[in-house]
Scaffold this active site. Structure first.
Site, PDB file in Angstrom:
ATOM      1  N   HIS A 116       1.041   0.545  10.405  1.00 49.32           N
ATOM      2  CA  HIS A 116       1.423  -0.833  10.098  1.00 49.32           C
ATOM      3  C   HIS A 116       2.771  -0.894   9.359  1.00 49.32           C
ATOM      4  CE1 HIS A 116      -0.830   0.610   6.586  1.00 49.32           C
ATOM      5  NE2 HIS A 116      -0.173  -0.276   5.866  1.00 49.32           N
ATOM      6  N   HIS A 117       3.405  -2.030   9.454  1.00 46.65           N
ATOM      7  CA  HIS A 117       4.741  -2.299   8.903  1.00 46.65           C
ATOM      8  C   HIS A 117       5.832  -1.520   9.647  1.00 46.65           C
ATOM      9  CE1 HIS A 117       2.581  -4.470   5.985  1.00 46.65           C
ATOM     10  NE2 HIS A 117       2.579  -3.624   4.977  1.00 46.65           N
ATOM     11  N   GLY A 154      18.858 -34.035  -2.062  1.00 47.69           N
ATOM     12  CA  GLY A 154      19.338 -33.340  -0.875  1.00 47.69           C
ATOM     13  C   GLY A 154      20.442 -32.340  -1.120  1.00 47.69           C
ATOM     14  N   ASP A 182      18.032 -29.632  -6.555  1.00 48.89           N
ATOM     15  CA  ASP A 182      16.683 -29.778  -6.016  1.00 48.89           C
ATOM     16  C   ASP A 182      16.502 -28.976  -4.728  1.00 48.89           C
ATOM     17  OD1 ASP A 182      18.509 -31.435  -4.756  1.00 48.89           O
ATOM     18  OD2 ASP A 182      17.298 -33.253  -4.846  1.00 48.89           O
ATOM     19  N   GLU A 186       9.523 -10.609  -2.255  1.00 47.67           N
ATOM     20  CA  GLU A 186      10.543  -9.571  -2.396  1.00 47.67           C
ATOM     21  C   GLU A 186      11.957 -10.146  -2.507  1.00 47.67           C
ATOM     22  OE1 GLU A 186       7.002  -7.757  -0.282  1.00 47.67           O
ATOM     23  OE2 GLU A 186       8.209  -9.589  -0.022  1.00 47.67           O
ATOM     24  N   ASN A 219      19.324 -34.915  -6.905  1.00 47.55           N
ATOM     25  CA  ASN A 219      20.215 -35.884  -6.265  1.00 47.55           C
ATOM     26  C   ASN A 219      19.878 -36.030  -4.772  1.00 47.55           C
ATOM     27  OD1 ASN A 219      21.145 -33.395  -5.540  1.00 47.55           O
ATOM     28  ND2 ASN A 219      23.194 -33.654  -6.402  1.00 47.55           N
ATOM     29  N   ASP A 242       0.806  -1.224   0.000  1.00 47.85           N
ATOM     30  CA  ASP A 242       0.000   0.000   0.000  1.00 47.85           C
ATOM     31  C   ASP A 242       0.839   1.275   0.000  1.00 47.85           C
ATOM     32  OD1 ASP A 242       0.798  -0.453   2.626  1.00 47.85           O
ATOM     33  OD2 ASP A 242      -1.031   0.368   3.491  1.00 47.85           O
ATOM     34  N   GLU A 266      26.690 -29.609   1.191  1.00 47.29           N
ATOM     35  CA  GLU A 266      26.795 -29.788   2.635  1.00 47.29           C
ATOM     36  C   GLU A 266      27.225 -31.218   2.981  1.00 47.29           C
ATOM     37  OE1 GLU A 266      24.499 -28.081   1.087  1.00 47.29           O
ATOM     38  OE2 GLU A 266      24.747 -26.096   1.975  1.00 47.29           O
ATOM     39  N   GLY A 314      26.883 -16.793  -2.313  1.00 48.05           N
ATOM     40  CA  GLY A 314      26.494 -18.191  -2.262  1.00 48.05           C
ATOM     41  C   GLY A 314      25.153 -18.469  -1.614  1.00 48.05           C
TER      42      GLY A 314
END
Length: 548
Positions: free
Chosen positions: A112-113, A458, A429, A49, A456, A26, A462, A402
């Site tokens: 608000h916000h 996952g 994925d 956003e 693959n 708004d 990591e 990254g």
């Protein structure tokens, strides 16, 4: 009536910005009316956003400037991660934040916000570390402040922040009378003196090497560097943080230097150079094999946007962009020495299941000139950054910041910026699950990249660093090939495929390249424990780095 909003949009258009990304709220709706009423500007509404900031980043990598619009507080804070990535990697992105009226802000009302404490500057302060300049516009200062922050954007190639209250956007203003100017440096070190040092060093060197980085791309100097190397025939390498800063089809392009992870003959060639000319490079962990590089600074001239060194002595206040452009004026330089043999293998597909190493061999063989490769910071980046690109091709990754999920919106933003270069996105994925909402935008806007989703099972990066069998590296299994249909696509807009073998990959790659009028959504099934060799080595280095 000509308004502050008109002035801002005119200045953005002057920078080459024709699309504005974002989410309505708004406090920015009236300004949005001004955007969509223009024939020279398009509003591209996002699902959230964060994705808007990612799309703007990708757009800025290709068109060299971009803008996105959010509402105050909730919107801008959702976008700040993407903006931080643009700051870290030197992308000129303008964030415009629609905010409550000047009266509301001056009276400290609990609207608000906000945090209900009457302070409307909290969020602008939060942006200080990730923007080069910030401003809260008033009717009195608007035109001067807009020009100031956009001049900083041009000079530093980093994001800027413009807080635009509702009433200020509608306030009367005068049209700009002069073009926007980049803020100039006051030089204490003669640019010509630096050029003379470079020329003398290149003429005297027996084993010179040029290394280019991401700042060349930030300033749109890739063609300049390519012309310089074509003219001088100097050996050149880039870091993965700066890949495609020179045309990789040049005979003197040697490949990607990445410390001890480099090809052995490339590593020896670079590290034994008797003169190193380093242009726009930052030596980060993921681009130097976790700081395993060996580059002799006593034999180096290094130029960056904000600093430089001549044989380990610091220099400042030179014009980076002008200096790089002036390299074309150097004379009597022509390298006549040897290069190295490039490791490029011909790919012959079979019915074998697709693997990481074979996938990237196939990509290197079957990509075409004038394509843009976009690689997520996972198995995709470490595989794709090692390949040789075809002539006039581009590469987008985010090896410093990254942020996983970044590349899907970034690829769409870049594809909008350059409709002539077909974009090939490689994303895992796990990463896709963060930003897949923009698939709806891609279908609506008829954007036609080729998207390869590496399934693959996952978080493979990591797993390579720590916890290969831990549950926190697992993700929910989606039916990826069905996603376009779920987002409203029909077969005449999106082609969805599942690929398991080498032959299937090559077949669908050729089909997609021959069909530029539809998006291709291709799920690649790869083994859970499979990863590019470079990533496996890098994972071990990162694991050791995290212990020190």
């Amino acid at each position: 009536m000509y308004t502050v909003g008109d002035y801002l949009l005119d200045r953005l258009h002057e920078l080459g910005i024709e699309e504005i990304f974002g989410v309505p709220g708004d406090y920015n709706l009236q300004f949005l009316d001004q955007i969509i009423s223009r024939k020279d500007m398009k509003w591209v509404g996002n699902a959230n956003e964060l994705n808007a900031s990612y799309m703007a980043d990708g757009h800025a990598r290709t068109k060299k400037a971009a803008a996105f619009l959010t509402t105050f507080g909730v919107g801008e804070l959702s976008a700040v991660n993407g903006l931080a990535g643009s700051y870290a990697e030197n992308l000129p992105v303008v964030e415009i934040v629609g905010s409550p009226t000047s009266k509301v802000q001056n009276e400290g009302k609990f609207v608000h916000h906000t945090l209900a404490d009457g302070d409307f500057k909290h969020f602008m302060k939060m942006h200080e570390p990730v923007t080069a300049a910030r401003t809260l516009l008033t009717a009195e200062n608007a035109t001067v402040e807009i020009d100031r922050v956009l001049s900083v954007l041009l000079k530093e190639r980093k994001p800027v922040y413009i807080n635009l209250p509702v009433d200020v956007a509608a306030a009367k203003a005068e049209k700009p009378s002069l073009p926007l100017k980049k803020e100039n440096s006051t030089s204490n070190t003669s640019d010509q003196e630096i050029l003379n040092k470079i020329q003398e060093s290149l003429k005297n060197a027996k084993k010179p090497i040029v290394i280019t980085g991401h700042e060349i791309i930030s300033f749109g100097l890739e063609k300049t560097v390519t012309q310089f190397i074509s003219k001088t025939k100097l050996p050149i390498t880039t870091l993965n943080f700066g890949k495609s800063s020179v045309d990789e089809a040049l005979p003197s392009f040697l490949g990607i230097y990445n410390g001890k992870l480099s090809e052995p003959n490339l590593k020896e060639f670079v590290e034994s150079a008797d003169f190193i000319l380093m242009l726009g490079v930052k030596l980060t962990d993921s681009s130097t094999g976790a700081f395993t590089h060996h580059l002799n600074e006593n034999k180096m001239i290094s130029l960056n946007i904000d600093e430089g060194k001549i044989f380990n002595e610091s220099i400042q206040n030179f014009d980076f962009e002008s200096l790089i452009s002036s390299l074309l004026d150097l004379s009597e330089i022509e390298y006549k020495g040897k290069y190295i043999d490039k490791k490029q293998e011909n790919f012959v597909p079979s019915n074998a299941l697709l693997s990481q190493d074979r996938l990237w061999q196939a990509v290197e063989n079957f990509t075409q000139s004038n394509e843009t490769i976009v690689a997520e910071q996972g198995t995709s980046f470490f595989g794709a950054s090692s390949i040789f690109l075809k002539s006039k091709s581009h590469f987008i990754g985010q090896p410093l910041w990254g942020s996983i999920g970044y590349t899907f919106p970034a690829a769409l933003g870049s594809q909008i910026a350059d409709k002539e270069s077909r974009h090939l996105l490689f994303i895992g994925d796990g990463s896709l699950q963060l930003t897949v909402q923009e698939l709806g935008l891609a279908i609506r806007e008829k954007i036609n990249p080729i998207c390869f989703i590496i399934n693959n099972d996952g978080y493979t990066v990591e797993r390579e660093i720590h916890g290969p069998n831990q549950s926190y590296n697992d993700i929910p299994m989606w039916n990826y090939s069905k996603l376009p249909e779920s987002f409203g696509a029909t077969e005449d807009r999106v082609v969805s495929k599942i690929v398991r073998t080498e032959n299937e990959f090559v077949s669908v790659m050729k089909e997609a390249q021959a069909d530029p009028n539809r998006m291709y959504w291709i799920e690649l099934i790869l083994a859970k424990e499979d990863a590019p060799k470079v990533l496996k080595k890098m994972g071990k280095l990162f694991a050791e780095q995290n212990k020190s």
